[in-house]
Write a protein that holds these residues in place. Structure first.
Motif, PDB file in Angstrom:
ATOM      1  N   UNK A 136     -44.171  -6.332   5.571  1.00  0.00           N
ATOM      2  CA  UNK A 136     -44.612  -6.957   6.822  1.00  0.00           C
ATOM      3  C   UNK A 136     -45.402  -8.235   6.574  1.00  0.00           C
ATOM      4  N   UNK A 137     -46.279  -8.195   5.595  1.00  0.00           N
ATOM      5  CA  UNK A 137     -47.196  -9.325   5.412  1.00  0.00           C
ATOM      6  C   UNK A 137     -46.498 -10.631   5.071  1.00  0.00           C
ATOM      7  N   UNK A 138     -45.659 -10.663   4.012  1.00  0.00           N
ATOM      8  CA  UNK A 138     -45.001 -11.949   3.705  1.00  0.00           C
ATOM      9  C   UNK A 138     -44.120 -12.447   4.839  1.00  0.00           C
ATOM     10  N   UNK A 139     -43.466 -11.546   5.519  1.00  0.00           N
ATOM     11  CA  UNK A 139     -42.612 -11.980   6.629  1.00  0.00           C
ATOM     12  C   UNK A 139     -43.453 -12.657   7.691  1.00  0.00           C
ATOM     13  N   UNK A 140     -44.561 -12.013   8.017  1.00  0.00           N
ATOM     14  CA  UNK A 140     -45.405 -12.575   9.061  1.00  0.00           C
ATOM     15  C   UNK A 140     -45.963 -13.928   8.637  1.00  0.00           C
ATOM     16  N   UNK A 141     -46.389 -13.976   7.336  1.00  0.00           N
ATOM     17  CA  UNK A 141     -46.931 -15.245   6.831  1.00  0.00           C
ATOM     18  C   UNK A 141     -45.905 -16.364   6.937  1.00  0.00           C
TER      19      UNK A 141
END
Lengths: 317, 362
Positions: free
Chosen positions: A20-25
């Motif tokens: 989730x984190x890299x995608x959101x970033x």
């Protein structure tokens, strides 16, 4: 190749560990850069599109007033002046009213009627600009011609200062009526944001002022308005920006003549209205000049925002 | 460092992909068999009416975007539509350069309109050079001797003349100014002719509707609009002198008379402005809608559909056109244009459409 695959694998590893984190970033970053890219692309497109006109006429494009598609000589001074005058005039009309409306709503108004007034403001803000244009052309302009212009024309000495300032064809299509329609259009937005600003003032500030023995007028004028001054300047500038770029409503009612307006009731044109009027049929240098007008409008708006920024940052509490 | 760039690049790619898609959409990929066209706003109301009836008869839909004549020509050049429609004929050299054929489909009249107390539709007489002088600001009041001399029976007030013109670039202005340039050397020298002008005096209304609104609202105003608009809005039209020196009233018959005298056979590329045409009953300012199509077709089926539609319009569209105050083409012109359609060919060089009812092949 190996370097790339290494990077890919590390990216992959991180991705698998916490997807989730890299995608959101990435999404957030893409959204932010997209804005910059769009802005840059817009400026470049305007410069490229307008270049034939800008390079041919140079600075005289800004300062001369001939707009002649037959001889292919273009100068933007008329529309520039028309744009600035209508925007300033509409701001001068809308600002005091917007302040009064918002002060009334937040300070004096009984709750029972505050709600209907607020709703009316929001409704006004939602009306498409073409509707204002139609209303201006078919309702407001004839009314204005009959009840304001005709009496002035018949009663004022045409050679006096006022006679000259208020001379013009009595049909309601002029800079002044365009400014009034513009003022009606930017008013709801300004009033709504002013209201939010006044609401954001902590109640104890107001109560303290009353405690010192201030009258209602003094509380508003000396305490509340200075308290939100910073935000107000921002709102005024945004309203100004909207008035600068407003197209359809103005096109309908300003009279669309490229000459310098010689009185308040003379017809004129704005940058946006000229582009809207002539873009469909324009070719070659004419088209380039219209795109040049777009660039000028862009720059004026940019300068207004820059001034707003400077004013805002020079404010310290 | 690498990642942000990669992401930015990805975003850009996404952006271009999106814009490609939307560009396709703007071209309005229609259902198979639909005809797409764009251009002249003057043609739009009739085009819509024709399309409605045609769809009822054949089931084929016409998707016409009323974006202005210049836009129509631009769109056909980049082939986003099957045909473009324009009031301003494309020059023969431009046609040759872009491999285009243009042919007239229908006509209309351009009429001066005025707003004066005690002057009803058809009562005032004007001439071309006089209108030029008014539009140059040389004649400033309605009781000017030049106007009075033409209108001995009318009570003309000492009112200033308010000149109203089109604010937007338009085929109507193109024809109006070309006519004035034809009949007034001063106008030709000082103002010129184009689809937008540097007007010496007056104010601009947006579209035919904007002009007629300003004229209706201003006592002492003069303007020019399409005949259909003048009829619809009920503004007072004026009479004009024509090429033969006759003072005539605008009417469908007068516009048709102008078309009858036109020499289409000797107009290269069908570039013909029906202005100041000879004929005792010919109205001096008429507008023609031209359809522009590519001569060599990548999509012969679409071109065939479009030509079938115009063949139908030639054969059955006249009644509808007259109802809406347009002017049908004379039959001999229609026959001439049908014959020219054989120039529109597929890649193999064969004409995409041969009119079944073509009376004569020459």
């Amino acid at each position: 190749m190996s370097l790339q695959s290494a990077r890919q694998s590390s990216f992959l590893a991180r991705f698998l560990a916490d997807p989730a984190d890299p995608i959101f970033r990435s999404l957030a970053f893409a959204a932010a850069t997209m804005l910059l890219v769009t802005l840059g692309g817009l400026i470049i497109a305007l410069i490229i599109g307008g270049w034939p006109a800008l390079s041919k006429f140079g600075l005289s494009f800004l300062f001369t007033n001939s707009w002649n598609p037959v001889t292919e000589v273009y100068g933007a001074a008329g529309p520039i002046v028309g744009t600035l005058i209508t925007a300033l005039l509409s701001l001068a009309i809308a600002l005091p009213i917007a302040v009064c409306v918002s002060v009334f709503l937040t300070q004096y108004c009984p709750k029972v009627i505050a709600q209907p007034i607020s709703t009316a403001i929001e409704l006004l803000a939602g009306i498409p600009s073409i509707v204002y244009g139609m209303w201006g052309l078919f309702v407001f302009a004839p009314w204005f011609a009959k009840t304001v212009q005709l009496p002035i024309l018949t009663n004022l000495d045409p050679e006096s200062f006022w006679g000259k300032l208020l001379s013009g064809v009595p049909n309601g299509a002029n800079i002044f009526t365009a400014s009034i329609v513009l003022a009606i259009m930017i008013l709801p937005y300004m009033a709504a944001v002013f209201r939010e600003l006044f609401r954001s003032i902590p109640p104890h500030v107001r109560e303290a002022a009353f405690g010192l023995g201030c009258t209602s007028f003094e509380v508003v004028g000396s305490v509340l308005i200075p308290y939100v001054k910073k935000g107000m300047i921002g709102v005024v500038m945004l309203g100004f920006g909207r008035a600068l770029g407003e197209t359809m409503a103005v096109t309908f009612i300003i009279g669309n003549s490229h000459r310098f307006p010689d009185s308040l009731f003379a017809s004129g044109s704005t940058l946006a209205s000229t582009i809207a009027n002539e873009f469909n049929e324009a070719q070659g240098l004419h088209l380039a000049s219209l795109i040049g007008l777009g660039l000028v409008l862009f720059l004026i708006t940019f300068i207004v925002l820059a001034i707003a920024r400077t004013l805002l940052s020079s404010q310290r509490y | 460092m690498f990642k942000p760039f990669a992401v930015a690049l990805g975003a850009l790619l996404l952006l271009t992909a999106c814009s490609d898609k939307s560009a396709e959409k703007a071209g309005d990929a229609p259902a198979a068999g639909d005809i797409t066209g764009a251009g002249s706003t003057f043609f739009a109301p009739l085009g819509a009416k024709w399309a409605e009836t045609y769809k009822g008869e054949t089931g084929v839909r016409l998707n016409y975007q009323s974006i202005g004549s210049g836009g129509g020509v631009r769109q056909i050049k980049v082939k986003t539509v099957d045909f473009g429609a324009t009031d301003k004929p494309v020059k023969p050299e431009d046609l040759a350069e872009s491999d285009l054929l243009q042919f007239p489909v229908v006509m209309g009249g351009i009429v001066p309109i005025v707003n004066l107390p005690d002057v009803k539709s058809g009562q005032m007489n004007l001439t071309g050079p006089l209108i030029a002088d008014i539009y140059m600001g040389k004649i400033k009041r309605w009781d000017d001797p030049a106007i009075v001399a033409l209108n001995p029976g009318l009570k003309l007030p000492h009112l200033p003349i308010t000149v109203v013109h089109r604010a937007d670039g338009s085929g109507t202005t193109f024809l109006f100014s070309n006519y004035l340039a034809k009949v007034s050397p001063t106008w030709k020298k000082e103002v010129g002719a184009s689809d937008a002008l540097e007007w010496p005096v007056g104010l601009g209304g947006k579209g035919n509707e904007g002009v007629s609104a300003f004229v209706k609202q201003t006592i002492g105003a003069i303007g020019y609009v399409e005949y259909a608009v003048a009829v619809r809005t009920g503004t007072a039209v004026t009479n004009m002198t024509n090429h033969d020196g006759q003072m005539i009233a605008p009417s469908i018959e007068a516009f048709a008379a102008a078309a009858a005298g036109a020499d289409w056979a000797n107009a290269p590329g069908n570039q013909l402005l029906l202005l100041d045409q000879p004929g005792a009953k010919a109205w001096p300012m008429t507008a023609t809608v031209f359809v522009v199509m590519h001569k060599t077709q990548d999509k012969p089926a679409a071109a065939r559909a479009a030509l079938t539609f115009f063949d139908w319009a030639y054969t059955k569209g006249d009644t509808l056109a007259i109802e809406m105050h347009y002017v049908p083409l004379p039959d001999n012109v229609k026959a001439m244009m049908r014959a020219q359609w054989s120039q529109i060919v597929a890649a193999d060089g064969k004409p995409v459409y041969t009119p079944a009812a073509a009376p004569a092949q020459n």
